[in-house]
Design a protein around this motif. Sequence first.
Motif, PDB file in Angstrom:
ATOM      1  N   MET A   1     -19.245 -37.437  16.421  1.00 51.87           N
ATOM      2  CA  MET A   1     -18.191 -38.308  16.951  1.00 51.87           C
ATOM      3  C   MET A   1     -17.510 -37.671  18.160  1.00 51.87           C
ATOM      4  O   MET A   1     -17.192 -38.365  19.136  1.00 51.87           O
ATOM      5  CB  MET A   1     -17.170 -38.616  15.851  1.00 51.87           C
ATOM      6  N   ARG A   2     -17.299 -36.357  18.118  1.00 52.55           N
ATOM      7  CA  ARG A   2     -16.705 -35.694  19.278  1.00 52.55           C
ATOM      8  C   ARG A   2     -17.643 -35.777  20.481  1.00 52.55           C
ATOM      9  O   ARG A   2     -17.177 -35.957  21.622  1.00 52.55           O
ATOM     10  CB  ARG A   2     -16.409 -34.226  18.948  1.00 52.55           C
ATOM     11  N   ARG A   3     -18.939 -35.644  20.250  1.00 56.28           N
ATOM     12  CA  ARG A   3     -19.874 -35.746  21.377  1.00 56.28           C
ATOM     13  C   ARG A   3     -19.921 -37.159  21.935  1.00 56.28           C
ATOM     14  O   ARG A   3     -20.022 -37.356  23.159  1.00 56.28           O
ATOM     15  CB  ARG A   3     -21.266 -35.299  20.933  1.00 56.28           C
TER      16      ARG A   3
ATOM     17  N   ARG B   1      -8.650 -36.528  30.803  1.00 61.94           N
ATOM     18  CA  ARG B   1      -9.094 -36.873  29.452  1.00 61.94           C
ATOM     19  C   ARG B   1     -10.499 -36.351  29.184  1.00 61.94           C
ATOM     20  O   ARG B   1     -10.815 -35.941  28.054  1.00 61.94           O
ATOM     21  CB  ARG B   1      -9.059 -38.395  29.261  1.00 61.94           C
ATOM     22  N   GLN B   2     -11.338 -36.352  30.209  1.00 63.53           N
ATOM     23  CA  GLN B   2     -12.688 -35.829  30.037  1.00 63.53           C
ATOM     24  C   GLN B   2     -12.667 -34.326  29.760  1.00 63.53           C
ATOM     25  O   GLN B   2     -13.415 -33.830  28.910  1.00 63.53           O
ATOM     26  CB  GLN B   2     -13.530 -36.120  31.279  1.00 63.53           C
ATOM     27  N   ARG B   3     -11.827 -33.598  30.465  1.00 60.83           N
ATOM     28  CA  ARG B   3     -11.714 -32.159  30.201  1.00 60.83           C
ATOM     29  C   ARG B   3     -11.192 -31.913  28.791  1.00 60.83           C
ATOM     30  O   ARG B   3     -11.625 -30.967  28.111  1.00 60.83           O
ATOM     31  CB  ARG B   3     -10.791 -31.507  31.239  1.00 60.83           C
ATOM     32  N   GLN B   4     -10.267 -32.742  28.347  1.00 64.22           N
ATOM     33  CA  GLN B   4      -9.792 -32.610  26.965  1.00 64.22           C
ATOM     34  C   GLN B   4     -10.919 -32.864  25.974  1.00 64.22           C
ATOM     35  O   GLN B   4     -11.025 -32.166  24.951  1.00 64.22           O
ATOM     36  CB  GLN B   4      -8.641 -33.588  26.717  1.00 64.22           C
ATOM     37  N   ALA B   5     -11.744 -33.866  26.250  1.00 61.92           N
ATOM     38  CA  ALA B   5     -12.866 -34.172  25.356  1.00 61.92           C
ATOM     39  C   ALA B   5     -13.862 -33.026  25.326  1.00 61.92           C
ATOM     40  O   ALA B   5     -14.431 -32.705  24.267  1.00 61.92           O
ATOM     41  CB  ALA B   5     -13.540 -35.465  25.794  1.00 61.92           C
ATOM     42  N   GLU B   6     -14.109 -32.382  26.469  1.00 61.89           N
ATOM     43  CA  GLU B   6     -15.011 -31.230  26.499  1.00 61.89           C
ATOM     44  C   GLU B   6     -14.462 -30.091  25.645  1.00 61.89           C
ATOM     45  O   GLU B   6     -15.209 -29.444  24.892  1.00 61.89           O
ATOM     46  CB  GLU B   6     -15.200 -30.774  27.945  1.00 61.89           C
ATOM     47  N   THR B   7     -13.163 -29.844  25.763  1.00 61.78           N
ATOM     48  CA  THR B   7     -12.542 -28.801  24.938  1.00 61.78           C
ATOM     49  C   THR B   7     -12.612 -29.155  23.459  1.00 61.78           C
ATOM     50  O   THR B   7     -12.861 -28.285  22.611  1.00 61.78           O
ATOM     51  CB  THR B   7     -11.082 -28.597  25.368  1.00 61.78           C
ATOM     52  N   ALA B   8     -12.410 -30.444  23.128  1.00 64.53           N
ATOM     53  CA  ALA B   8     -12.476 -30.872  21.724  1.00 64.53           C
ATOM     54  C   ALA B   8     -13.864 -30.655  21.146  1.00 64.53           C
ATOM     55  O   ALA B   8     -14.007 -30.274  19.973  1.00 64.53           O
ATOM     56  CB  ALA B   8     -12.079 -32.344  21.617  1.00 64.53           C
TER      57      ALA B   8
ATOM     58  N   LEU C   1     -16.018 -28.275  22.090  1.00 70.04           N
ATOM     59  CA  LEU C   1     -16.179 -26.843  21.873  1.00 70.04           C
ATOM     60  C   LEU C   1     -15.417 -26.374  20.630  1.00 70.04           C
ATOM     61  O   LEU C   1     -15.945 -25.586  19.825  1.00 70.04           O
ATOM     62  CB  LEU C   1     -15.691 -26.078  23.109  1.00 70.04           C
ATOM     63  N   VAL C   2     -14.181 -26.862  20.466  1.00 64.81           N
ATOM     64  CA  VAL C   2     -13.400 -26.484  19.288  1.00 64.81           C
ATOM     65  C   VAL C   2     -14.063 -27.002  18.013  1.00 64.81           C
ATOM     66  O   VAL C   2     -14.137 -26.289  16.999  1.00 64.81           O
ATOM     67  CB  VAL C   2     -11.960 -27.015  19.418  1.00 64.81           C
ATOM     68  N   ALA C   3     -14.555 -28.251  18.060  1.00 64.49           N
ATOM     69  CA  ALA C   3     -15.226 -28.816  16.879  1.00 64.49           C
ATOM     70  C   ALA C   3     -16.480 -28.026  16.533  1.00 64.49           C
ATOM     71  O   ALA C   3     -16.788 -27.825  15.348  1.00 64.49           O
ATOM     72  CB  ALA C   3     -15.570 -30.281  17.142  1.00 64.49           C
TER      73      ALA C   3
ATOM     74  N   GLU D   1     -19.213 -24.414  12.813  1.00 66.88           N
ATOM     75  CA  GLU D   1     -19.981 -23.206  12.498  1.00 66.88           C
ATOM     76  C   GLU D   1     -19.258 -22.349  11.474  1.00 66.88           C
ATOM     77  O   GLU D   1     -19.887 -21.800  10.545  1.00 66.88           O
ATOM     78  CB  GLU D   1     -20.229 -22.424  13.791  1.00 66.88           C
ATOM     79  N   ARG D   2     -17.938 -22.226  11.625  1.00 68.30           N
ATOM     80  CA  ARG D   2     -17.180 -21.441  10.641  1.00 68.30           C
ATOM     81  C   ARG D   2     -17.256 -22.070   9.256  1.00 68.30           C
ATOM     82  O   ARG D   2     -17.455 -21.363   8.259  1.00 68.30           O
ATOM     83  CB  ARG D   2     -15.725 -21.325  11.095  1.00 68.30           C
TER      84      ARG D   2
END
Length: 436
Positions: A263-265, A328-335, A337-339, A344-345
Amino acid sequence: MRSIPPFLPKLVRHLVLLGTVSCLPGLRADDGAPEPPLQSVGSLVAQIMAQNPERQFYEAEIDAAKAGVRVARAWNDPEISLDAGHKRVRGDYGALAGEGTAWSVSVTQTFEWPGRISLRKAIANRDVELARLGLDRFNQALSARARELAFGLHAANAKAAAIHEVADRFAALRETFLARDSAGLTPLLETRVIEAAELALQRRATESGLAVQAALIELNQLRGAAPESALRVAAPALEFRPVSAGLGALLAAARENNFDYRMRRVELEQQGYAVRLAKNERYPSVSLSPYYSDAKAGDRETIVGVGVSLPLPLSSGKRGAVQLAEARQRQAETAVLVAQRELEREVVTAARAFETKLAETRRWPSDTVARFRDAAGLADRHYRLGAVPIATYLELQNSYLDAVESILDTQQETLAAGLRLEQLTGLDLNPVEIAP
């Protein structure tokens, strides 16, 4: 002879009710009601998936997103305008030369800049994809939760049955003490020890009863039934399977199949289309207006033509919309990476927890509970014969209850860890349910 304390008959009745397999029906006032049929875990999960009322929210979300696609790909409706009036024509010296009616009609159609409608349609299609992923994620979580609750209901009933069994022994033993001559210190102290053990059992019985009711109420809510509805679940036989895939394969599967990460992607992809749309909207839409007018004032005057109109980009609103979409696109890219990091954790943590719990369950032979039950029964018989001290007797009874609780709790934790790992990776890793 000492009288029986008033709490003892009530306590025994309470433990008997908590030990019933049908759980809640035993707590209801209508004892003559027929017991519901015994359901397997698989059939209960299928019933919950078919009748859960919350699924309608996600299904309606898909319908709304599909409606948004139809709206996004639709053209603007044409506009028609009609003007009518009275016309007078005067000569050079103000003399009336003629008068009559005048009217005109025009049709205006706005044409979007090329590519704009397709971009809006692409954004709306991502809304549909997000809605479907949300439904799939809910179905997966609902199935896992239903299996956990079904096994939790079985575990709570099994614990209550073990408590009922030990409570029966204590009650029978205490009746034996009351029937004997109470002279002497040892019989009195042993009676007090049994009474104290019964009080400790009361706490265990209360906790077990609350666990039965909590699991039953949540299961009824998941399947859309009344909270007090009766339900019986067959005891599942579980065969826990080790994870054959390595950690790298699990992480790769999670990045490919995990619904939250997908969903994030999709949101990032959608935001990319939003940036392109904002840049496209810097160019104006063009409106064409073919018109026809007719006027009769002495002579007849007819005009046929086409009007063209477009907005003038005088403000900086379009440029600001592009900057906002890019942010907003930069925020989505960060989201994303965080997701990915969180995913993975969680995969590593769940895999380690499942391996640890699985190894713990495999330390016990399959007849562990039966051996503790036999030992508790043997201690009860030999204590009555005077061959076993009361300390050993109580220790074996409590050890039997501790063993039942520990085994069931560990199995429940292993099941939860396996289902969680399955949710994260999308692989078939959960324990296999075998028909009893």
